[in-house]
Scaffold this motif. Structure first.
Motif, PDB file in Angstrom:
ATOM      1  N   ILE A 262      53.738  57.196  46.285  1.00 41.81           N
ATOM      2  CA  ILE A 262      52.559  56.459  46.758  1.00 41.81           C
ATOM      3  C   ILE A 262      52.222  56.837  48.195  1.00 41.81           C
TER       4      ILE A 262
ATOM      5  N   MET B  35      50.428  60.035  48.143  1.00 38.22           N
ATOM      6  CA  MET B  35      49.085  59.841  47.608  1.00 38.22           C
ATOM      7  C   MET B  35      48.128  59.384  48.707  1.00 38.22           C
ATOM      8  N   TYR B  36      48.544  58.397  49.493  1.00 38.27           N
ATOM      9  CA  TYR B  36      47.706  57.915  50.589  1.00 38.27           C
ATOM     10  C   TYR B  36      47.489  59.004  51.636  1.00 38.27           C
TER      11      TYR B  36
ATOM     12  N   THR C 137      44.089  47.883  48.278  1.00 39.32           N
ATOM     13  CA  THR C 137      43.091  48.793  47.720  1.00 39.32           C
ATOM     14  C   THR C 137      42.618  49.760  48.800  1.00 39.32           C
TER      15      THR C 137
ATOM     16  N   TRP D  38      37.300  58.749  45.639  1.00 41.98           N
ATOM     17  CA  TRP D  38      38.706  58.441  45.344  1.00 41.98           C
ATOM     18  C   TRP D  38      38.977  56.964  45.586  1.00 41.98           C
TER      19      TRP D  38
ATOM     20  N   THR E 295      42.122  53.645  44.972  1.00 44.96           N
ATOM     21  CA  THR E 295      43.416  53.187  44.478  1.00 44.96           C
ATOM     22  C   THR E 295      43.448  51.669  44.490  1.00 44.96           C
TER      23      THR E 295
ATOM     24  N   ASN F 211      50.865  52.020  41.959  1.00 45.60           N
ATOM     25  CA  ASN F 211      49.434  52.111  42.266  1.00 45.60           C
ATOM     26  C   ASN F 211      48.761  53.038  41.260  1.00 45.60           C
TER      27      ASN F 211
ATOM     28  N   GLU G 254      45.548  55.662  40.771  1.00 45.19           N
ATOM     29  CA  GLU G 254      44.666  56.531  41.539  1.00 45.19           C
ATOM     30  C   GLU G 254      43.528  56.965  40.627  1.00 45.19           C
TER      31      GLU G 254
END
Length: 356
Positions: free
Chosen positions: A193, A196-197, A278, A285, A287, A305, A307
């Motif tokens: 995660i 991802m961020y 969120t 994009w 999440t 989360n 995506e």
């Protein structure tokens, strides 16, 4: 390829009702992963509904966190039918001495998957408090693409159970689902995660709109947000004005000055406890999930989360952000002029950042 139908919830009563309806409609399987599960009228509804599902032959697997529910009487959970498979994640794993990082993460995920066709994930814990007094966000998906949510639950369950007690594997519908699931699994030292961020923030060209209840970023997350703002990205961070963790609020405020100087907008939600997790980037994009922007969620806990790269969904999530922003106070440059003793107190808490 058939697409999943996605729905956003910002009302606890509505998401609980739809979760209960989904369990009542279950034909072959119900899998749930929970953090806090209160012994109140909402929690009892779920107990009764799970028991009814198991009673009609539905394979039911439930995981809940031992640490988060230490104050809930064990008698509450003993109401669950013997036909239900239940795993109370221990506060400390039996193999703690072999790897503290692998055996001490709490289960912070909140997931429900019914018949591998309906899935729910987001910030809502189970309890009347969260429906009535907290502002949160949950997501429902119907259709393919939910394999990742199921797999998030089964990986945790199967790591703790012998082969004969494990949840069976099923194949995904597609190698490229439109809904990607990122799930932290401390037992395997897997933490996707955070990555991802970071990737989303580093790709941003136009805007980053982020909502989190506890904002205690590590240096890389902080630098990614600052760098985005400095290159002209509209970065907005929404947090509660006063959360349910006072110490966390004080530590969080220690980041505001640097962010404001870089051009980041800090919005503090005033109507209630903001608990949503969120983000949207560039209107493309998005999440929704369970992970906060803090050290515990990004490098310690079990978290999940989703995506989603879809302009229509991003537009819906941006509508939610704009609506919430109407109930926020935006920090101004006057933040730098707050009382010197306040700044001293915030500075004194800096050593705590890696642990919060």
């Amino acid at each position: 390829m058939e697409e999943s139908e996605l729905s956003i919830y910002t009302d606890g009563a509505a998401v609980y009702d739809d979760m209960i309806d989904a369990i009542n409609s279950a034909r072959h399987s119900v899998l749930m992963e929970a953090f806090i599960w209160k012994n109140d009228e909402v929690g009892q509804r779920f107990v009764d509904t799970f028991n009814a599902a198991a009673g009609r032959g539905v394979d039911t697997y439930l995981i809940y966190d031992g640490f988060a529910n230490m104050l809930v009487p064990r008698s509450f959970y003993r109401q669950l039918s013997e036909q239900i498979h239940v795993y109370r994640l221990p506060v400390v794993g039996r193999k703690f001495w072999k790897g503290p990082l692998r055996y001490t993460g709490v289960n912070h995920s909140k997931i429900l998957v019914v018949d591998d066709a309906i899935g729910f994930v987001g910030g809502y814990n189970i309890g009347s408090l969260y429906a009535r007094q907290w502002r949160d966000t949950h997501l429902r998906g119907i259709g393919p693409g939910l394999w990742g949510l199921r797999q998030s639950i089964t990986r945790l369950w199967n790591e703790a159970h012998e082969p004969g007690e494990q949840i069976p594997w099923i194949p995904p519908h597609s190698w490229k689902p439109e809904l990607n699931v990122a799930a932290n699994l401390p037992i395997q030292l897997v933490y996707p995660i955070r990555h991802m961020y970071l990737m989303a923030f580093e790709k941003a060209r136009d805007r980053i709109w982020l909502t989190t209840p506890y904002f205690i970023p590590d240096q890389q997350i902080l630098e990614a947000l600052v760098a985005a703002a400095e290159r002209g990205v509209d970065v907005r961070v929404m947090v509660p004005r006063d959360s349910n963790h006072v110490l966390g609020d004080w530590v969080s405020r220690g980041f505001f000055g640097e962010l404001l100087e870089a051009g980041v907008s800090i919005l503090r939600y005033t109507s209630s406890m903001m608990h949503a997790k969120t983000a949207t980037v560039d209107g493309q994009w998005s999440t929704v999930g369970t992970a906060n922007i803090d050290r515990l969620s990004l490098t310690f806990n079990y978290e999940t989360n989703v995506e989603i790269i879809d302009p229509k969904f991003a537009a819906e999530l941006e509508k939610v952000f704009r609506s919430d922003a109407e109930h926020c106070e935006q920090l101004s440059s006057a933040w730098h002029d707050r009382h010197p003793m306040v700044r001293v107190a915030e500075a004194a808490l800096v050593p705590l950042r890696p642990w919060l």
